[in-house]
Each structure stands twice: as C-alpha cells, then as structure tokens.
Design an enzyme around this catalytic site. Sequence first.
Site, short mmCIF file in Angstrom:
data_model
loop_
_atom_site.label_atom_id
_atom_site.label_comp_id
_atom_site.label_asym_id
_atom_site.label_seq_id
_atom_site.Cartn_x
_atom_site.Cartn_y
_atom_site.Cartn_z
NE ARG A 72 1.65 -3.41 -2.46
CZ ARG A 72 0.77 -2.45 -2.19
NH1 ARG A 72 -0.51 -2.72 -2.07
NH2 ARG A 72 1.19 -1.21 -2.02
NE ARG A 78 4.91 1.94 0.61
CZ ARG A 78 3.97 2.86 0.52
NH1 ARG A 78 4.20 4.07 0.96
NH2 ARG A 78 2.82 2.57 -0.01
CE LYS A 83 -1.09 0.74 -6.50
NZ LYS A 83 0.10 1.58 -6.25
NE ARG A 95 -0.10 5.21 3.38
CZ ARG A 95 -0.32 4.54 2.26
NH1 ARG A 95 -1.33 4.89 1.46
NH2 ARG A 95 0.43 3.52 1.92
NE ARG A 142 0.27 8.13 -0.25
CZ ARG A 142 0.33 6.93 -0.83
NH1 ARG A 142 -0.55 6.58 -1.77
NH2 ARG A 142 1.30 6.08 -0.50
#
Length: 214
Positions: free
Chosen positions: A88, A171, A13, A160, A127
């Site tokens: 969300r 998540r 996203k 992260r 990531r």
Amino acid sequence: MKIVMLGAPGAGKGTQAEMIAEKYGIPHISTGDIFRANIKNGTELGKKAKSYMDAGNLVPDELTVDLVIDRVAQPDCEKGYILDGFPRTIPQAEVFTEQLAKNNEKIDFAIDVEVPDENIIGRMGGRRACLNCGATYHIQYIPPKKEGICDVCGSELVLRNDDKPETVKNRLNVYHEATQPLIDFYKAQGALREVDGTQDMKDVFAAIVKILED
Ligand code: ADP
Ligand code: AMP
C-alpha cells in the site's frame, strides 16, 4: 501465479481476490483481514494496528511488511498467491520486490481495479463484513441470502468502523497520496493490468480471468 490487487478502498479488490483464489486454488491474502483477526483476538499486533485502522490511516510499514513476507513463505503459497491490500506504499513495494528477487521471483500481475471516488462512498456505506471469516457483502449490490447473516459461516455481519463516511474520505485521501503511486511502480515492472471496476462483479471477474489467461 503471483498477483497483487491494486485500487481504491472499496473498489472491489477483496470481492475479486476471493473469486480468483477459488478459481485458481491459490490463497487470498488480505492484510486488512489479518489485522482485523488480530484485533478480534486481542493480540499485541491487533492492539498496535487498531487506532490507525479506525482513523482510516495506514498501519506503519514495519508492522506490515514482515508479516506478509512470512505469510508468503508458507507452503500453501508455493503455487502462487493473491495479495489484497498489500503493498500500500512505495517502501512496502520496494522491500517486497527485493525479497522476491532474492528467490528469483516477481509479481506476475498487478491488477488495478478502477472505480472513481464518487462511486466509492456508496460502496463502502453499503458494505457489510463478516469479521469471523472475512466474507464481504453489499446491502444493495451483493446482498447475503439472509439479511445481516454471513452466507459462508452464519456469523453476524457488521458495518466496519472504518466504513463510516467521515473515515472513508480520509481513506480515499490516503489512497491517492500513498497507494496510487504503486500503479506507476508496477507499470515500470511490466506487471500492470487495468480493469473497469464499475461493471457488475461478474463482468469484472471475466475481465480479470481474460488478463490472467491471455
Ligand atoms: P476492497 O477490497 O477493494 O476494499 P470490496 O471487495 O470489499 O472492496 O468491495 C467494496 C464493497 O463493494 C463491498 O460491499 C462489495 O460487496 C461491493 N462490490 C464489490 N464489487 C462490486 C461491483 N462490481 N459492483 C457493485 N458492488 C461491488
Ligand atoms: P482493507 O481491509 O484492505 O480495507 O484494510 C483496512 C485497513 O487496514 C486500512 O485502512 C489500513 O489501516 C490497514 N491496512 C491494511 N493493509 C495495509 C497495508 N498494506 N499497509 C498499511 N496498512 C494496511
């Protein structure tokens, strides 16, 4: 043009939102980036949000919705904006839709970037994020020019806290339970568009541009 990006954490996203924002000259608003900036700056909001984020849970709606409503009221949002990571939950979407309706506005496109859970774990593990400017890379698929350094601002890139495998699983559960129902919410508004997020990022982008310009 008002756009909402939907999709699992790690679906791409933010990567796509950044490209769309640049092409159409509208702001990319990431609630995750806003919370991370608040954590970095040690604000009250950051202190409240941190424990939820580190555990891979959602920050409570009451800390989130007003923040976005205030942000989209800023002058740079007059021509539109692209929301990444908001809404969300159904209550967030309901309050936001009502707020837009007060000004005779609505979300034009809710773009669902579809990536199966099996692909997500690898994407998140690879990531690397710049906590200074919000740019995102992937060590394998979208590497920075210089390892560990942000192309945009030269800051150090980090994994992260919430991209560690055990947190990613939570998540994904939170996504399926709380966020996925937004697909039907925006379908009912006639705003939903779906793209295959497993393609190369340039192909995903081309598919989104086609949707926006058709
Ligand atoms: P989200 O904002 O949905 O959480 P990101 O845009 O941060 O997801 O993307 C998650 C990870 O996957 C990042 O490391 C990013 O560089 C990488 N990525 C994004 N799009 C693609 C793609 N089409 N193919 C492979 N990797 C991608
Ligand atoms: P993201 O950068 O979009 O992956 O978001 C990182 C984390 O920030 C999420 O796992 C949540 O803890 C929190 N967060 C971001 N946006 C929201 C939102 N709209 N509602 C609740 N929590 C959010």
